[in-house]
Design a protein around this motif. Structure first.
Motif, short mmCIF file in Angstrom:
data_model
loop_
_atom_site.label_atom_id
_atom_site.label_comp_id
_atom_site.label_asym_id
_atom_site.label_seq_id
_atom_site.Cartn_x
_atom_site.Cartn_y
_atom_site.Cartn_z
N LEU A 151 25.77 17.54 29.15
CA LEU A 151 24.63 18.29 28.86
C LEU A 151 23.50 17.80 28.22
N GLY A 152 22.37 17.99 28.76
CA GLY A 152 21.07 17.78 28.06
C GLY A 152 20.34 16.92 29.31
N SER A 153 19.11 16.49 28.68
CA SER A 153 18.03 15.89 29.68
C SER A 153 18.54 14.57 30.05
N SER A 154 18.29 14.09 31.74
CA SER A 154 18.77 12.91 32.15
C SER A 154 18.04 11.81 31.67
N ILE A 155 16.89 12.06 31.29
CA ILE A 155 16.03 10.77 30.53
C ILE A 155 16.58 10.54 29.35
N ALA A 156 17.47 10.91 28.67
CA ALA A 156 18.13 10.27 27.46
C ALA A 156 18.90 9.14 27.58
N PHE A 157 19.29 8.87 28.98
CA PHE A 157 19.94 7.49 29.37
C PHE A 157 18.70 6.52 29.40
N THR A 158 17.82 6.58 29.55
CA THR A 158 16.44 5.53 29.64
C THR A 158 15.59 5.71 28.72
N HIS A 159 15.64 6.78 27.77
CA HIS A 159 14.84 6.65 26.73
C HIS A 159 15.66 6.68 25.46
N THR A 160 16.51 5.79 25.01
CA THR A 160 17.46 5.91 24.12
C THR A 160 16.89 6.03 22.68
N ARG A 161 15.78 5.69 22.54
CA ARG A 161 15.24 6.01 21.15
C ARG A 161 14.51 7.17 20.92
N GLN A 162 14.33 7.94 22.01
CA GLN A 162 13.86 9.49 21.83
C GLN A 162 14.80 10.15 21.81
#
Length: 308
Positions: A172-183
């Motif tokens: 659950l959540g945005s897929s970009i979380a895995f490429t923008h780990t600091r955010q």
């Protein structure tokens, strides 16, 4: 291809008597090609992952680790299954889903065999509608490396006896979380993942109200689901060159086939509407096969261990 629009009511049951195989289950002759390296599990081979390394509850939910690991696992799979159930309908999941999964598994392996023997753009397009790109490319690469001569490969499921749910994985959540780990902050527990936008303040200073709002927003930003299906079937695997059989393996075993949804962003796009008569969800997307016998999963785990 497993289509959510299918509405069948029959449960999966044996349609004929159990097949009896010959005593000679495996035959192999050395050849210049590396056919034995093709990534297909033989009957009697151990699973690629003997014990999956599930992630325990994060420190913020450390109290969960008081529960036995087996109970935590069952609870997470139940929660994940409920997510699928609520978003696809009680008349569909799991019975109709499992039935469709068996048809899709048989068809995908049949087309994959044909494609590896004689690559064709039409078959490739059909496979792309049944398998995700990682799995298709993995088998295509293996075919080029291992079937270097005039070999022909055949993978068939002549009879399917039953199918059961294995693990159900929900992100659950945005897929970009895995490429923008600091955010983003990624909370993982057993078969569940939650991607949260990082807090604007120190976590210890964040109020419970703000944290709850951040979690609620994360839940709705996106959703991705994978379902492991344990297919009890007769599996016949053969590699030949002309009339000569180079490798032959047959037997009844459990084939572990994983299906996945598209990544829906925002999460509500998973359901396109509701049936006016019964209120059941309407889904206009299709499941695709994302792994077979944990091939991709094992290689990803091995790669993670090698990462610094």
């Amino acid at each position: 291809m497993l289509n959510n629009s299918i509405r069948l009511v029959a449960r999966l049951r044996p349609l004929q008597h159990t097949r009896h195989f010959s005593h000679a289950k495996f035959a192999f002759q050395e050849k210049p090609s590396n056919i034995k390296d093709f990534p297909w599990l033989l009957n009697g081979s151990p699973p690629r992952i003997s014990k999956y390394p599930y992630v325990h509850a994060p420190s913020s939910f450390g109290w969960m680790n008081i529960l036995p690991v087996s109970l935590q696992h069952r609870l997470s799979v139940w929660l994940a299954s409920r997510t699928v159930h609520l978003n696809t309908g009680s008349s569909y999941f799991p019975e109709q889903f499992l039935l469709g999964a068996t048809f899709a598994s048989r068809r995908a392996l049949n087309v994959l065999s044909q494609y590896l023997n004689n690559p064709d753009e039409n078959m490739k397009k059909e496979l792309e509608g049944m398998m995700n790109i990682d799995l298709l490319e993995r088998y295509t690469k293996a075919g080029k490396e291992c079937l270097t001569g005039d070999e022909k490969i055949s993978i068939n499921l002549p009879q399917i006896y039953d199918a059961n749910l294995g693990d159900v994985w929900v992100t659950l959540g945005s897929s970009i979380a895995f490429t923008h780990t600091r955010q983003y902050e990624i909370l993982e527990w057993m078969t569940l993942k939650l991607c949260l936008k990082a807090a604007n303040v120190d976590v210890e200073e964040e109020s419970f109200r703000d944290y709850r709002a951040r979690v609620a927003k994360g839940l709705m930003e996106g959703v991705h689901i994978r379902v492991d299906v344990e297919v009890d079937a007769d599996v016949v695997y053969k590699i030949s060159r002309g009339d000569e059989i180079l490798l032959y393996d047959e037997g009844r075993r459990t084939l572990l086939v994983q299906f996945e949804t598209p990544y829906f962003e925002p999460a509500h796009e998973m359901v396109s509407g509701r049936d006016p008569e019964n209120g059941e969800p309407i889904n206009d997307w299709s499941w695709i096969i994302s792994d077979i016998d944990q091939l991709i999963t094992k290689e990803k785990l091995d790669n993670d261990e090698l990462m610094p």
